[in-house]
Design a protein around this motif. Structure first.
Motif, PDB file in Angstrom:
ATOM      1  N   GLN A 229       0.823  -1.210   0.000  1.00 12.73           N
ATOM      2  CA  GLN A 229       0.000   0.000   0.000  1.00 12.73           C
ATOM      3  C   GLN A 229       0.858   1.261   0.000  1.00 12.73           C
ATOM      4  O   GLN A 229       0.502   2.271  -0.617  1.00 12.73           O
ATOM      5  CB  GLN A 229      -0.953   0.011   1.204  1.00 12.73           C
ATOM      6  CG  GLN A 229      -2.039  -1.051   1.153  1.00 12.73           C
ATOM      7  CD  GLN A 229      -1.612  -2.342   1.837  1.00 12.73           C
ATOM      8  OE1 GLN A 229      -0.438  -2.721   1.813  1.00 12.73           O
ATOM      9  NE2 GLN A 229      -2.570  -3.025   2.442  1.00 12.73           N
ATOM     10  N   ASP A 230       2.010   1.210   0.684  1.00 16.19           N
ATOM     11  CA  ASP A 230       2.898   2.374   0.680  1.00 16.19           C
ATOM     12  C   ASP A 230       3.515   2.585  -0.697  1.00 16.19           C
ATOM     13  O   ASP A 230       3.696   3.727  -1.142  1.00 16.19           O
ATOM     14  CB  ASP A 230       3.989   2.220   1.742  1.00 16.19           C
ATOM     15  CG  ASP A 230       3.537   2.673   3.123  1.00 16.19           C
ATOM     16  OD1 ASP A 230       2.579   3.453   3.204  1.00 16.19           O
ATOM     17  OD2 ASP A 230       4.138   2.237   4.125  1.00 16.19           O
TER      18      ASP A 230
ATOM     19  N   GLN B 190       2.055   1.811  -3.485  1.00 11.99           N
ATOM     20  CA  GLN B 190       0.964   2.362  -4.294  1.00 11.99           C
ATOM     21  C   GLN B 190       0.770   3.848  -4.003  1.00 11.99           C
ATOM     22  O   GLN B 190       0.607   4.662  -4.921  1.00 11.99           O
ATOM     23  CB  GLN B 190      -0.332   1.603  -3.999  1.00 11.99           C
ATOM     24  CG  GLN B 190      -1.476   1.910  -4.961  1.00 11.99           C
ATOM     25  CD  GLN B 190      -1.338   1.190  -6.299  1.00 11.99           C
ATOM     26  OE1 GLN B 190      -1.064   0.005  -6.337  1.00 11.99           O
ATOM     27  NE2 GLN B 190      -1.538   1.919  -7.387  1.00 11.99           N
ATOM     28  N   SER B 191       0.794   4.199  -2.716  1.00 11.10           N
ATOM     29  CA  SER B 191       0.631   5.607  -2.343  1.00 11.10           C
ATOM     30  C   SER B 191       1.775   6.457  -2.877  1.00 11.10           C
ATOM     31  O   SER B 191       1.562   7.585  -3.336  1.00 11.10           O
ATOM     32  CB  SER B 191       0.548   5.752  -0.824  1.00 11.10           C
ATOM     33  OG  SER B 191      -0.635   5.194  -0.319  1.00 11.10           O
TER      34      SER B 191
END
Length: 550
Positions: A218-219, A221-222
């Motif tokens: 998720q990091d 992706q962010s």
């Protein structure tokens, strides 16, 4: 006329000292006289009534704390005698999205000189980006910077090297440690800057970061979403991206995030993978050729008139003090309302610094979905802080506390004033893009560099940054206008302050007058006038890492 104290809201039960008040000083506000029972430093608060343990403390018309011990009339509020407290919040039947816009006839026909992009957005600057997809490429980014900035005319910083040479000479001449410490060194020299080869390009910005791999997906992706926000930003003409090849933040992930933000993306974009190209020399030489060709293309764009509705203003504060919430922040809030009335966008972020004013923002949301998303993000963020043994109540820094902001709710109530009074049209999670004119809420940390980085990634093409203590924060691609809450700061650190709103504290102008002055300055900045952070080459960039390292 300068007053001794201020009462911010009719429902408040404390006063703010506008200057140091000795013991026994009588102060009068709205016909009520209170005599100080101890020294009250400027920016700090004194009780207007007796507060028993557990009694609420109100400022800005909201609960900002409760008395932890008895506080007499005229007594000083401290971290020892009050504790953080806020009211609960939730969606109510009252929807306060009706709004009386300020008169903007003075600015309706005004324009700024900006860089028009193919997607209809307009930049306040024209930069080329060189960025790594993963921290492994940071050194190669530095190599490219060394190769490009000086010869292309983009070296800006002062040189302190002559001061080091002066110290060496003193030591070689036999001077003692005491003599060297007592020496006044000559002023730093401005580094000789060659003329810019590309006059229509404001600069090449070389970003670095510590992400892209080793953390949760998720990091990654962010991070790709944030980088895509910068690549597609109206202040950016094009970009060179360096990828190692094996990292979590894959090129395909970045391209997907670019397409989300700009389906018809047409800027020059060069992406190079080191593991495919092989040697460092091949990578660097290829990047230099492609970047130089991209700069030739980017230099063809020139500033043209644009309506003020094309401005997207990021609202930020850092190094806040006890005056921030009664001078700089409400003055910026008036700018926010003026911009919304003119059809522009504004971004209010730093969710830990909205603690205590949630109900007001919920009630100002334009619909149920907007209110619900704000409540959901706010509660999830708060819960995540508690889960690691912290909480929003731990947000105020030692500097905040020393200068009068002794609870997070007190700090937040003043910080939220940057958002003015217009309806909340959208709530965004980091690093989503602003797509609606009006007041947007963006979930970011209270860390001012992380938040400024995020606001620009979401589309802010100018950032208004208020400070009471002084901070040099800037951004790689958007001008960050530094606004002081007090005149003493503006005089002490004139090299980093662009606008002084201590004039409000000094009784020289109203909040509205200060706000109008700031807006006029913003128009000049959007047209190319340099702010202090740009002159100093202050290009802070810190992506928000939410997850753990793996």
């Amino acid at each position: 006329m300068k007053h001794l104290v201020a009462k911010i809201h009719p429902d408040d039960n404390v006063l703010v000292a506008l200057q140091d008040l000795p013991v026994g000083t009588p102060v009068t506000y709205d016909g009520v006289t209170v005599t100080t029972t101890e020294r009250i430093p400027a920016k700090h608060k004194l009780a207007m009534q007796f507060l028993a343990p557990g009694d609420p403390v109100h400022m800005y018309g909201v609960l900002v704390g409760k008395a932890a011990q008895a506080i007499g009339v005229g007594g000083l509020l401290t971290t020892g005698n009050i504790r953080h407290a806020t009211d609960s919040y939730g969606e109510s039947q009252e929807r306060r999205s009706a709004w009386v816009a300020p008169d903007v006839s003075k600015w309706e026909d005004r324009t700024f000189m900006g860089f028009h992009r193919a997607d209809g957005s307009v930049g306040t600057a024209n930069y080329w980006l060189v960025i790594p997809l993963v921290f492994c490429e940071n050194r190669n980014i530095q190599v490219l910077e060394e190769a490009l900035v000086n010869d292309l005319g983009y070296a800006r910083r002062k040189s302190y090297q002559p001061q080091t040479q002066e110290l060496i000479s003193l030591m070689q001449a036999g001077k003692s440690v005491e003599e060297i410490l007592a020496t006044d060194l000559h002023s730093a020299e401005g580094k000789h800057q060659k003329p810019k080869l590309f006059p229509n390009i404001d600069g090449i910005r070389f970003l670095s970061h510590e992400g892209g791999c080793g953390g949760i997906r998720q990091d990654a992706q962010s991070l790709c979403g944030l980088l895509a926000g910068y690549i597609t930003h109206p202040n950016v003409a094009g970009a060179t991206v360096l990828s190692l090849g094996c990292q979590n933040a894959q090129v395909s992930m970045l391209q997907d995030e670019i397409n989300k933000r700009s389906p018809n993306f047409s800027k020059p974009l060069f992406i190079l993978e080191q593991q495919k190209l092989g040697t460092e020399e091949t990578l660097i030489s290829t990047a230099l050729r492609q970047t130089f060709a991209g700069l030739m293309q980017a230099n063809q764009v020139q500033r043209q008139p644009a309506p003020l509705s094309k401005l997207c203003i990021g609202l930020e504060c850092g190094g806040s003090d006890g005056f921030s919430g009664i001078s700089a922040n409400p003055a910026v809030g008036h700018v926010s309302d003026l911009m919304v009335a003119l059809g522009g966008s504004v971004i209010l972020a730093e969710f830990p610094e909205l603690c205590g004013v949630e109900q007001e923002l919920v009630d100002r949301s334009v619909d149920h979905a907007t209110a619900e998303r704000f409540s959901s993000l706010m509660k999830a963020y708060g819960d995540s802080a508690v889960a690691v043994g912290s909480g929003f109540d731990m947000n105020p820094s030692p500097g905040n506390i020393r200068d009068g902001l002794i609870t997070d709710a007190m700090k937040s109530a003043g910080a939220a004033r940057k958002g003015g009074s217009s309806p909340v049209v959208a709530v965004l999670d980091y690093p989503e893009l602003v797509t609606k004119p009006g007041l947007n809420l963006l979930c970011t940390p209270g860390n001012d560099v992380e938040s400024t980085t995020a606001e620009v990634g979401s589309g802010a093409n100018v950032v208004l940054f208020t400070t009471g203590l002084g901070t040099p924060t800037g951004n790689p691609i958007a001008p960050v206008v530094k606004i002081s809450s007090n005149t003493a700061l503006a005089k002490r650190m004139p090299d980093i302050i662009d606008v002084n709103t201590g004039t409000v504290i000094d009784g020289e102008e109203t909040i509205e007058q200060a706000g109008e002055r700031i807006l006029d300055y913003v128009i000049r900045v959007a047209s190319g006038e340099e702010v202090a952070a740009v002159r100093h080459g202050q290009t802070d960039f810190i992506p928000w890492k939410r997850g753990v390292s793996l």
